[in-house]
Design a protein around this motif. Structure first.
Motif, PDB file in Angstrom:
ATOM      1  N   ILE A 113       0.835  -1.210   0.000  1.00  0.00           N
ATOM      2  CA  ILE A 113       0.000   0.000   0.000  1.00  0.00           C
ATOM      3  C   ILE A 113       0.867   1.257   0.000  1.00  0.00           C
ATOM      4  O   ILE A 113       0.409   2.319  -0.439  1.00  0.00           O
ATOM      5  CB  ILE A 113      -1.013   0.023   1.172  1.00  0.00           C
ATOM      6  CG1 ILE A 113      -0.333   0.044   2.534  1.00  0.00           C
ATOM      7  CG2 ILE A 113      -1.956  -1.152   1.094  1.00  0.00           C
ATOM      8  CD1 ILE A 113      -1.333   0.154   3.686  1.00  0.00           C
ATOM      9  N   GLN A 114       2.115   1.141   0.462  1.00  0.00           N
ATOM     10  CA  GLN A 114       3.025   2.280   0.314  1.00  0.00           C
ATOM     11  C   GLN A 114       3.353   2.489  -1.160  1.00  0.00           C
ATOM     12  O   GLN A 114       3.377   3.629  -1.647  1.00  0.00           O
ATOM     13  CB  GLN A 114       4.311   2.052   1.095  1.00  0.00           C
ATOM     14  CG  GLN A 114       5.335   3.166   0.872  1.00  0.00           C
ATOM     15  CD  GLN A 114       6.567   2.996   1.703  1.00  0.00           C
ATOM     16  OE1 GLN A 114       6.519   3.073   2.916  1.00  0.00           O
ATOM     17  NE2 GLN A 114       7.698   2.760   1.063  1.00  0.00           N
ATOM     18  N   THR A 115       3.596   1.386  -1.888  1.00  0.00           N
ATOM     19  CA  THR A 115       3.841   1.478  -3.322  1.00  0.00           C
ATOM     20  C   THR A 115       2.653   2.103  -4.038  1.00  0.00           C
ATOM     21  O   THR A 115       2.808   2.796  -5.046  1.00  0.00           O
ATOM     22  CB  THR A 115       4.118   0.072  -3.898  1.00  0.00           C
ATOM     23  OG1 THR A 115       5.270  -0.467  -3.265  1.00  0.00           O
ATOM     24  CG2 THR A 115       4.340   0.112  -5.401  1.00  0.00           C
ATOM     25  N   PHE A 166       5.135   6.942   9.584  1.00  0.00           N
ATOM     26  CA  PHE A 166       6.376   7.541  10.066  1.00  0.00           C
ATOM     27  C   PHE A 166       7.003   8.497   9.051  1.00  0.00           C
ATOM     28  O   PHE A 166       7.312   9.648   9.394  1.00  0.00           O
ATOM     29  CB  PHE A 166       7.354   6.430  10.465  1.00  0.00           C
ATOM     30  CG  PHE A 166       8.654   6.917  11.025  1.00  0.00           C
ATOM     31  CD1 PHE A 166       8.773   7.271  12.355  1.00  0.00           C
ATOM     32  CD2 PHE A 166       9.774   7.020  10.212  1.00  0.00           C
ATOM     33  CE1 PHE A 166       9.979   7.722  12.879  1.00  0.00           C
ATOM     34  CE2 PHE A 166      10.983   7.460  10.712  1.00  0.00           C
ATOM     35  CZ  PHE A 166      11.081   7.822  12.051  1.00  0.00           C
ATOM     36  N   PRO A 167       7.222   8.082   7.785  1.00  0.00           N
ATOM     37  CA  PRO A 167       7.835   9.025   6.833  1.00  0.00           C
ATOM     38  C   PRO A 167       6.958  10.244   6.557  1.00  0.00           C
ATOM     39  O   PRO A 167       7.485  11.342   6.322  1.00  0.00           O
ATOM     40  CB  PRO A 167       8.035   8.181   5.567  1.00  0.00           C
ATOM     41  CG  PRO A 167       7.122   7.011   5.714  1.00  0.00           C
ATOM     42  CD  PRO A 167       7.024   6.752   7.179  1.00  0.00           C
ATOM     43  N   GLN A 460      11.970  -1.690   9.762  1.00  0.00           N
ATOM     44  CA  GLN A 460      11.300  -0.963   8.687  1.00  0.00           C
ATOM     45  C   GLN A 460      11.895   0.429   8.493  1.00  0.00           C
ATOM     46  O   GLN A 460      12.075   0.887   7.359  1.00  0.00           O
ATOM     47  CB  GLN A 460       9.809  -0.853   8.989  1.00  0.00           C
ATOM     48  CG  GLN A 460       9.064  -2.168   8.958  1.00  0.00           C
ATOM     49  CD  GLN A 460       9.166  -2.823   7.594  1.00  0.00           C
ATOM     50  OE1 GLN A 460      10.015  -3.685   7.369  1.00  0.00           O
ATOM     51  NE2 GLN A 460       8.328  -2.423   6.676  1.00  0.00           N
ATOM     52  N   ILE A 461      12.201   1.115   9.584  1.00  0.00           N
ATOM     53  CA  ILE A 461      12.737   2.475   9.482  1.00  0.00           C
ATOM     54  C   ILE A 461      14.088   2.474   8.780  1.00  0.00           C
ATOM     55  O   ILE A 461      14.421   3.402   8.036  1.00  0.00           O
ATOM     56  CB  ILE A 461      12.845   3.108  10.890  1.00  0.00           C
ATOM     57  CG1 ILE A 461      11.441   3.326  11.467  1.00  0.00           C
ATOM     58  CG2 ILE A 461      13.596   4.430  10.851  1.00  0.00           C
ATOM     59  CD1 ILE A 461      11.428   3.825  12.896  1.00  0.00           C
ATOM     60  N   GLY A 466      16.416   4.322   1.514  1.00  0.00           N
ATOM     61  CA  GLY A 466      16.461   3.831   0.143  1.00  0.00           C
ATOM     62  C   GLY A 466      15.152   4.000  -0.608  1.00  0.00           C
ATOM     63  O   GLY A 466      15.110   3.821  -1.831  1.00  0.00           O
ATOM     64  N   GLN A 467      14.084   4.371   0.122  1.00  0.00           N
ATOM     65  CA  GLN A 467      12.769   4.501  -0.505  1.00  0.00           C
ATOM     66  C   GLN A 467      12.407   5.949  -0.806  1.00  0.00           C
ATOM     67  O   GLN A 467      11.616   6.220  -1.711  1.00  0.00           O
ATOM     68  CB  GLN A 467      11.712   3.870   0.403  1.00  0.00           C
ATOM     69  CG  GLN A 467      11.910   2.369   0.600  1.00  0.00           C
ATOM     70  CD  GLN A 467      10.935   1.790   1.606  1.00  0.00           C
ATOM     71  OE1 GLN A 467      10.010   2.469   2.053  1.00  0.00           O
ATOM     72  NE2 GLN A 467      11.122   0.529   1.973  1.00  0.00           N
ATOM     73  N   PHE A 468      12.947   6.881  -0.040  1.00  0.00           N
ATOM     74  CA  PHE A 468      12.654   8.304  -0.240  1.00  0.00           C
ATOM     75  C   PHE A 468      13.964   9.065  -0.375  1.00  0.00           C
ATOM     76  O   PHE A 468      14.858   8.932   0.465  1.00  0.00           O
ATOM     77  CB  PHE A 468      11.849   8.872   0.935  1.00  0.00           C
ATOM     78  CG  PHE A 468      10.521   8.185   1.168  1.00  0.00           C
ATOM     79  CD1 PHE A 468       9.413   8.495   0.406  1.00  0.00           C
ATOM     80  CD2 PHE A 468      10.398   7.210   2.160  1.00  0.00           C
ATOM     81  CE1 PHE A 468       8.194   7.861   0.618  1.00  0.00           C
ATOM     82  CE2 PHE A 468       9.191   6.581   2.382  1.00  0.00           C
ATOM     83  CZ  PHE A 468       8.087   6.901   1.602  1.00  0.00           C
TER      84      PHE A 468
END
Length: 520
Positions: A113-115, A166-167, A460-461, A466-468
């Motif tokens: 769901i983040q994707t 969190f992000p 996860q954190i 690498g994701q943002f």
């Protein structure tokens, strides 16, 4: 959870605990207390690595636990076979496997769901409703508490919120440490209060009390801690500033936020509703994942290759004929592999899964070696001389168990017989005993830097840089930094200390009879 699945899981754990008592004990040079050495060494290793040296490496903790187990073996009297077999017994405990499987499912769901843009949807909502950095942690605490109460898993809630919420909070300017603390607090609240939580079921069944009565009787304790925690996050949110996100990156992120990402609230509601209806948490998350995949594809939020893709060497003989498939990507030979949200969501937990299995093995050695008994017997025989002291010992015993056995359900199963024994000695009602047992194992399971609840969020954190593009390493919250900010956990522990010392909420067996134990 379904009634049938809950019966099977609880009975299996209790049967394993009973079987362990019949197996031969492990004798150590130095006596029973020496059996605590592997766990104690690991805790020292974790504090030095994370707190003193500031090294963020789950695999390093795995090495620490392995070394601790080897050192412990050197103090075993006679043949080491029983010690070695106990490691295998501990690593095959169902309670650890259950937690790991839940993490894997929750990781796949949250990443998918983040994707699909759920974070950008949250940023859009926060901007529209003017939820600033000062208010955001308090709101996160409430939302995490509601989700954990609905689905019955604090670990799953921690995975989802550290991945998604969190992000969003960090880019809005909230303190990362405070945000992580708020997430863990909400997870602890729901894990303690949810009727479908493993910890709730174990605490009720082991104290021969009905689940409905246990949940109803514990609400007064949980709500006191929750209200105080909410106030604490409001105050701390206005005092603690966040990490510096460049104005251009922040503006770009907010400008590109997409309200359509909020459609994945439907995915989350599917999980909650399915769990509340009594289905197993794995089934509930699976349905949520299916809905998330369908929504991503139908609404164009993510492609199939974003969620699962096989990266095939372009030199492979059938490469060109496979290139038209939506889940095939041709890459250089050195870049082959599997990728996508479903893969990465599960893969991120592999080192942590090994660590948890080893920790549970270490705790099994402590139990089989008599160290756990020695701690409990000392408290029971020398301190618990009155009702007030007995209840205080119950609180301290559960706290000690959770400090050493980092999976809270495992800690409950280990300490439950002692709580029952001491409570019956002083005629304390089963509801009260179940509440003391559950509240303190769940609360402290989200506080200690080496605890399962903390490590699963930290895993996860660590992946977020690498994701943002804007998420820097300085925004990663170390487990050693978050423990003072898990307000609800500390307050719930404090509430029961006060209740034990003052008699607040104390009930004797004669005050109220529990109905037949139900496992729903």
């Amino acid at each position: 959870m379904s009634e049938e699945s809950t019966d099977t899981e609880i009975d299996a754990e209790l049967a394993q605990a009973a079987a362990a008592q019949d197996q031969p004990e492990i004798e150590f040079y130095g006596g029973k207390w020496m059996s605590t050495l592997p766990i104690v060494l690991f805790i020292v290793w974790a504090i030095v690595q994370s707190g003193v040296l500031r090294i963020s490496d789950t695999t390093g903790l795995v090495a620490g636990m392995l070394i601790a187990l080897i050192v412990g073996m050197l103090f075993v009297k006679g043949d080491w076979t029983t010690y070695a077999n106990t490691i295998f017994d501990g690593m095959t405990q169902r309670v650890a496997a259950t937690a790991i499987v839940a993490w894997l499912w929750a990781g796949m769901f949250a990443e998918t769901i983040q994707t699909g843009g759920f974070v950008s949807g949250l940023v859009w909502a926060a901007d529209v409703f003017n939820v600033g950095p000062a208010l955001f942690p308090a709101v996160v605490f409430i939302l995490a508490g509601l989700l954990a109460t609905g689905i019955g898993t604090g670990y799953g809630t921690t995975v989802a919120f550290t991945t998604l919420v969190f992000p969003a909070g960090v880019v809005l300017g909230a303190s990362p440490e405070l945000l992580f603390g708020a997430i863990l607090s909400g997870a602890a609240f729901g894990d303690n209060l949810a009727p479908v939580s493993d910890t709730t079921i174990v605490s009720a069944v082991t104290q021969e009390s009905d689940i409905g009565g246990v949940v109803a009787s514990r609400f007064k304790y949980a709500i006191i801690a929750a209200v105080l925690a909410f106030i604490g996050y409001l105050i701390a949110g206005s005092m603690m500033s966040g990490e510096s996100v460049s104005q251009s990156a922040q503006s770009l992120f907010v400008a590109n936020s997409n309200p359509l990402g909020l459609v994945h609230l439907v995915s989350m509601f599917v999980v909650i509703i399915t769990a509340v209806l009594g289905r197993h948490i794995i089934e509930a998350i699976s349905w949520g994942l299916i809905v998330a995949v369908v929504l991503n594809l139908l609404l164009g939020l993510a492609s199939l290759s974003d969620m699962l893709v096989f990266q095939v060497s372009e030199q492979f003989g059938l490469a060109q004929s496979l290139s038209g498939l939506p889940f095939i990507e041709l890459v250089a030979p050195a870049e082959t592999g599997v990728s996508g949200s479903i893969y990465s969501g599960a893969a991120g937990f592999f080192p942590l899964a090994i660590l948890v299995l080893l920790i549970v093995a270490g705790s099994r050695i402590m139990i089989r070696g008599g160290g756990f008994d020695a701690i409990q017997d000392w408290l029971l025989n020398t301190v618990a001389t009155s009702v007030r002291r007995a209840e205080t010992v119950m609180v301290l015993v559960t706290a000690t168990a959770n400090a050493m056995i980092t999976i809270n359900t495992a800690a409950e199963i280990a300490v439950a017989p002692y709580i029952a024994r001491l409570g019956e000695k002083f005629n304390i009602n089963g509801y009260r005993r179940a509440n003391i047992l559950d509240a303190n194992t769940t609360a402290l399971g989200y506080i200690f830097p080496w605890a399962g609840g903390v490590l699963v969020g930290y895993a996860q954190i660590q992946n977020l840089p690498g994701q943002f593009d804007w998420f820097t390493r300085s925004m990663v919250v170390e487990p050693i930094d978050v423990w003072p900010l898990v307000f609800h956990g500390w307050l719930l522990f404090g509430v029961f200390i006060v209740a034990a010392l003052t008699g607040f909420g104390l009930e004797y067996v004669s005050d109220r009879e529990s109905t037949e134990v139900t496992r729903v």
